[in-house]
Scaffold this motif. Structure first.
Motif, PDB file in Angstrom:
ATOM      1  N   ALA A 117       8.869  -4.197  14.650  1.00 14.46           N
ATOM      2  CA  ALA A 117       7.670  -4.245  13.811  1.00 14.46           C
ATOM      3  C   ALA A 117       7.978  -4.967  12.509  1.00 14.46           C
ATOM      4  CB  ALA A 117       7.175  -2.832  13.540  1.00 14.46           C
ATOM      5  N   ARG A 118       7.086  -5.827  12.104  1.00 12.88           N
ATOM      6  CA  ARG A 118       7.297  -6.567  10.864  1.00 12.88           C
ATOM      7  C   ARG A 118       6.977  -5.707   9.646  1.00 12.88           C
ATOM      8  NH1 ARG A 118       8.010 -11.549   8.844  1.00 12.88           N
ATOM      9  NH2 ARG A 118       6.937 -12.130   6.918  1.00 12.88           N
ATOM     10  N   ILE A 119       5.959  -4.881   9.735  1.00 10.11           N
ATOM     11  CA  ILE A 119       5.580  -3.991   8.642  1.00 10.11           C
ATOM     12  C   ILE A 119       5.958  -2.571   9.046  1.00 10.11           C
ATOM     13  CG2 ILE A 119       3.703  -3.095   7.242  1.00 10.11           C
ATOM     14  CD1 ILE A 119       2.264  -5.732   7.575  1.00 10.11           C
ATOM     15  N   VAL A 120       6.822  -1.948   8.264  1.00  5.24           N
ATOM     16  CA  VAL A 120       7.294  -0.593   8.543  1.00  5.24           C
ATOM     17  C   VAL A 120       6.945   0.292   7.354  1.00  5.24           C
ATOM     18  CG1 VAL A 120       9.149  -1.325  10.071  1.00  5.24           C
ATOM     19  CG2 VAL A 120       9.570  -1.159   7.623  1.00  5.24           C
ATOM     20  N   THR A 121       6.880   1.580   7.611  1.00  4.64           N
ATOM     21  CA  THR A 121       6.571   2.570   6.589  1.00  4.64           C
ATOM     22  C   THR A 121       7.856   3.269   6.165  1.00  4.64           C
ATOM     23  OG1 THR A 121       4.361   2.910   7.501  1.00  4.64           O
ATOM     24  CG2 THR A 121       5.215   4.596   6.005  1.00  4.64           C
ATOM     25  N   ARG A 170       5.668   6.910  -0.302  1.00  6.84           N
ATOM     26  CA  ARG A 170       5.542   6.308   1.026  1.00  6.84           C
ATOM     27  C   ARG A 170       4.809   4.975   0.879  1.00  6.84           C
ATOM     28  NH1 ARG A 170       3.196  10.065   5.625  1.00  6.84           N
ATOM     29  NH2 ARG A 170       5.292  10.947   5.274  1.00  6.84           N
ATOM     30  N   TYR A 171       5.445   3.912   1.338  1.00  2.00           N
ATOM     31  CA  TYR A 171       4.837   2.590   1.171  1.00  2.00           C
ATOM     32  C   TYR A 171       5.125   1.742   2.395  1.00  2.00           C
ATOM     33  CZ  TYR A 171       9.448   0.604   0.088  1.00  2.00           C
ATOM     34  OH  TYR A 171      10.751   0.191   0.158  1.00  2.00           O
ATOM     35  N   ASP A 172       4.313   0.705   2.561  1.00  8.59           N
ATOM     36  CA  ASP A 172       4.450  -0.235   3.675  1.00  8.59           C
ATOM     37  C   ASP A 172       5.331  -1.393   3.228  1.00  8.59           C
ATOM     38  OD1 ASP A 172       2.781   1.341   5.187  1.00  8.59           O
ATOM     39  OD2 ASP A 172       0.974   0.222   4.645  1.00  8.59           O
ATOM     40  N   TYR A 173       6.454  -1.557   3.922  1.00 11.29           N
ATOM     41  CA  TYR A 173       7.425  -2.578   3.571  1.00 11.29           C
ATOM     42  C   TYR A 173       7.370  -3.698   4.599  1.00 11.29           C
ATOM     43  CZ  TYR A 173      11.957  -4.887   3.057  1.00 11.29           C
ATOM     44  OH  TYR A 173      12.951  -5.812   2.910  1.00 11.29           O
ATOM     45  N   THR A 174       7.284  -4.927   4.125  1.00 13.31           N
ATOM     46  CA  THR A 174       7.269  -6.097   4.994  1.00 13.31           C
ATOM     47  C   THR A 174       8.701  -6.533   5.254  1.00 13.31           C
ATOM     48  OG1 THR A 174       5.139  -6.791   4.065  1.00 13.31           O
ATOM     49  CG2 THR A 174       6.388  -8.428   5.293  1.00 13.31           C
ATOM     50  N   ASN A 175       9.166  -6.291   6.472  1.00 18.19           N
ATOM     51  CA  ASN A 175      10.544  -6.594   6.836  1.00 18.19           C
ATOM     52  C   ASN A 175      10.658  -8.083   7.167  1.00 18.19           C
ATOM     53  OD1 ASN A 175      13.191  -6.453   7.527  1.00 18.19           O
ATOM     54  ND2 ASN A 175      12.926  -5.106   9.295  1.00 18.19           N
ATOM     55  N   THR A 176      11.433  -8.803   6.378  1.00 12.78           N
ATOM     56  CA  THR A 176      11.561 -10.250   6.564  1.00 12.78           C
ATOM     57  C   THR A 176      12.587 -10.627   7.617  1.00 12.78           C
ATOM     58  OG1 THR A 176      13.159 -10.324   4.741  1.00 12.78           O
ATOM     59  CG2 THR A 176      10.846 -10.716   4.204  1.00 12.78           C
ATOM     60  N   THR A 216       0.865  -1.180   0.000  1.00  9.68           N
ATOM     61  CA  THR A 216       0.000   0.000   0.000  1.00  9.68           C
ATOM     62  C   THR A 216       0.903   1.232   0.000  1.00  9.68           C
ATOM     63  OG1 THR A 216      -1.707  -1.171   1.237  1.00  9.68           O
ATOM     64  CG2 THR A 216      -1.818   1.231   1.199  1.00  9.68           C
ATOM     65  N   LEU A 217       0.752   2.056  -1.018  1.00  6.64           N
ATOM     66  CA  LEU A 217       1.630   3.210  -1.146  1.00  6.64           C
ATOM     67  C   LEU A 217       0.828   4.458  -1.443  1.00  6.64           C
ATOM     68  CD1 LEU A 217       2.042   4.060  -4.415  1.00  6.64           C
ATOM     69  CD2 LEU A 217       3.348   1.954  -4.396  1.00  6.64           C
ATOM     70  N   ALA A 218       1.480   5.594  -1.201  1.00  2.70           N
ATOM     71  CA  ALA A 218       0.905   6.905  -1.475  1.00  2.70           C
ATOM     72  C   ALA A 218       1.979   7.781  -2.079  1.00  2.70           C
ATOM     73  CB  ALA A 218       0.348   7.528  -0.199  1.00  2.70           C
ATOM     74  N   LEU A 219       1.589   8.615  -3.023  1.00  4.74           N
ATOM     75  CA  LEU A 219       2.506   9.555  -3.669  1.00  4.74           C
ATOM     76  C   LEU A 219       2.294  10.921  -3.048  1.00  4.74           C
ATOM     77  CD1 LEU A 219       2.117   8.415  -7.402  1.00  4.74           C
ATOM     78  CD2 LEU A 219       3.787   7.658  -5.697  1.00  4.74           C
ATOM     79  N   LEU A 220       3.356  11.454  -2.418  1.00  2.54           N
ATOM     80  CA  LEU A 220       3.284  12.711  -1.686  1.00  2.54           C
ATOM     81  C   LEU A 220       4.206  13.733  -2.320  1.00  2.54           C
ATOM     82  CD1 LEU A 220       3.459  11.262   1.942  1.00  2.54           C
ATOM     83  CD2 LEU A 220       1.420  11.717   0.562  1.00  2.54           C
ATOM     84  N   PRO A 221       3.944  15.036  -2.097  1.00  4.52           N
ATOM     85  CA  PRO A 221       4.853  16.061  -2.639  1.00  4.52           C
ATOM     86  C   PRO A 221       6.230  15.977  -1.991  1.00  4.52           C
ATOM     87  CG  PRO A 221       2.722  16.998  -2.041  1.00  4.52           C
ATOM     88  CD  PRO A 221       2.745  15.614  -1.475  1.00  4.52           C
ATOM     89  N   PHE A 222       7.233  16.289  -2.767  1.00  2.00           N
ATOM     90  CA  PHE A 222       8.614  16.257  -2.292  1.00  2.00           C
ATOM     91  C   PHE A 222       9.113  17.691  -2.145  1.00  2.00           C
ATOM     92  CE2 PHE A 222      13.222  16.085  -3.512  1.00  2.00           C
ATOM     93  CZ  PHE A 222      13.661  15.600  -2.297  1.00  2.00           C
TER      94      PHE A 222
END
Length: 477
Positions: free
Chosen positions: A457-461, A444-450, A330-336
């Motif tokens: 936390a297993r899922i980080v942003t 910005r996206y949710d990364y599943t840390n293996t 799940t991701l979002a595109l934000l202004p830089f």
């Protein structure tokens, strides 16, 4: 349209402030930062010849000056030389009246047709080895220089250790272990620190005499003004640099060059000292034991459709987002905003500098940051809300199931959806006077840390800054 798929059009901003394509950036799964080749530690695993794939220890490679003993490069075009076999007629040793056919070998280049016979090298009776090296007239002088500076460096090192040890009291046992009599006698020359040598005396240092500059310069040969210059017989600058010991001026002086040895490198994060890339030991293997390239962990952004950009006119640009992981993202595109991003990075660096690695066994190293080149020449209107990228499935290309029916996408934002790829429409407005449009966005996206533990936390942003080179601005008609 092939130019749109170049990786240089879309670049990621590394944590050290350098823009790199996604294929040249790594993602550390332990400190969750983007790392490029400038902010990682390069470690040599093995040394090997790229032609015969023979492993070589570091000590042997140092003795052979990092050259292979069996493989050669062409001195004319730098292509790999191959061994050719031919037959020659020789007289029989038992009967001089008879002739025998004997097989001999020579080196030849399949690209420029250069052979070892062009410089008068004799053919060899064996296929590998036996090729003599060209003698360097300055070899003894260079060796004496190396011995001189090696002895000088050793003397300076011992002098520094003497000054350091003078400030603190040491026991007799510690000094005898450090400066023992067998170690002193085993050296070629007694250094000034040795009690058995006169102070300030060193045999190796006294052998060298400094050279004096001469005002007289050797004159040009007499035939340089009378004979016609043939450019095909004069070596190029690349050919001379390839042989720095001799620097031949004539093509008839080009000798085969021994092939350089290449290293297999491991990349390690300089902050947490975890491996980012580690190859296999076998030189012929192209697999990696560890490969944490960003291409496998960060959604890839590509330009899909070329458009005509006009100054001050809003234009729709289509990009594709690809999910390389086996998990939904799940991701979002934000202004830089470059200023806000740099301030956030400085605050984060200050907080990381005081942190201690878990267990106190990992040494945290500060990574120098460069000033990022993030000058933007266009504005971009990004879609609101979030997007869901399906997990990567290698069998999805053989499935006729419509992935768009599973997700409720806005048709004005999502142009198409296929398996783990999504096409997104962006509105780009070039700045007045800009010749080429560069826009920036924050993904910005949710990364599943293996590699997350039970306490993490297993899922980080994660936030990934992206700079897109949209293209050149056309002149208005």
């Amino acid at each position: 349209m092939a130019h749109l798929f170049q990786v240089d059009r879309v670049k990621l901003l590394c944590s050290c402030g350098i823009l790199k394509p996604i294929t040249a950036i790594y993602l550390c799964r332990h400190c969750l930062k983007l790392r490029c080749g400038n902010c990682v530690s390069h470690e040599v695993d093995t040394l090997f010849c790229p032609n015969c794939l023979e492993n070589m220890p570091s000590t042997e490679a140092r003795l052979k000056k990092n050259r292979c003993g069996n493989c050669f490069d062409c001195p004319s075009c730098s292509h790999t030389l191959v061994t050719r076999a031919t037959s020659v007629q020789t007289t029989a040793p038992d009967d001089p009246s008879k002739t025998l056919a004997r097989k001999v070998y020579y080196l030849a280049c399949t690209r420029c047709r250069w052979t070892s016979r062009d410089v008068g090298l004799k053919d060899q009776t064996v296929a590998s080895g036996g090729w003599g090296e060209q003698d360097n007239e300055h070899y003894r002088f260079l060796q004496s220089l190396m011995e001189h500076y090696r002895a000088l460096a050793q003397a300076e090192k011992l002098e520094r250790e003497k000054k350091r040890s003078a400030h603190r009291k040491s026991s007799y046992l510690a000094l005898s272990d450090k400066y023992s009599l067998p170690s002193l006698l085993g050296r070629k020359s007694l250094t000034p620190l040795s009690p058995y040598a006169p102070k300030g005396d060193s045999s190796q240092l006294s052998e060298m005499t400094p050279l004096e500059a001469s005002e007289e310069v050797e004159g040009l040969p007499d035939n340089i003004f009378t004979e016609e210059l043939i450019l095909s017989s004069v070596t190029t600058m690349e050919q001379r640099i390839a042989s720095p010991e001799w620097q031949p001026e004539d093509v008839g002086q080009l000798y085969p060059l021994r092939k350089h040895i290449l290293p297999k490198r491991s990349l390690r994060c300089r902050h947490c000292e975890h491996n980012l890339s580690k190859p296999e030991y076998n030189p012929s293997s192209i697999k990696f034991k560890i490969q944490l390239g960003a291409f496998y962990h960060v959604p890839e952004v590509r330009l899909v459709r070329g458009v005509v950009l006009k100054s001050g006119v809003e234009t729709s640009v289509q990009v594709s987002l690809c999910n390389p992981t086996p998990h939904d993202i799940t991701l979002a595109l934000l202004p830089f905003v470059p200023e806000a991003y740099m301030e956030a990075q400085q605050k984060e660096e200050g907080s990381e500098g005081s942190l201690v690695a878990p267990g106190g066994l990992v040494r945290v190293v500060d990574i120098p940051r460069e000033k990022p080149d993030v000058e933007l020449s266009g504005d971009v209107a990004l879609p609101q809300g979030t997007l869901v990228l399906a997990a990567r499935d290698d069998t999805a290309e053989y499935d006729d199931h419509d992935a768009a029916s599973t997700f409720k996408d806005d048709p004005q934002v999502v142009a198409w959806r296929r398996a783990n790829k999504v096409g997104v429409n962006l509105l780009v407005t070039p700045h007045p006077g800009a010749e080429r449009v560069r826009v920036g966005l924050m993904m910005r996206y949710d990364y599943t840390n293996t590699v997350a533990t039970a306490t993490e936390a297993r899922i980080v942003t994660l936030n990934v800054p992206i700079i897109i080179d949209v293209g050149a601005v056309s002149e208005q008609g």
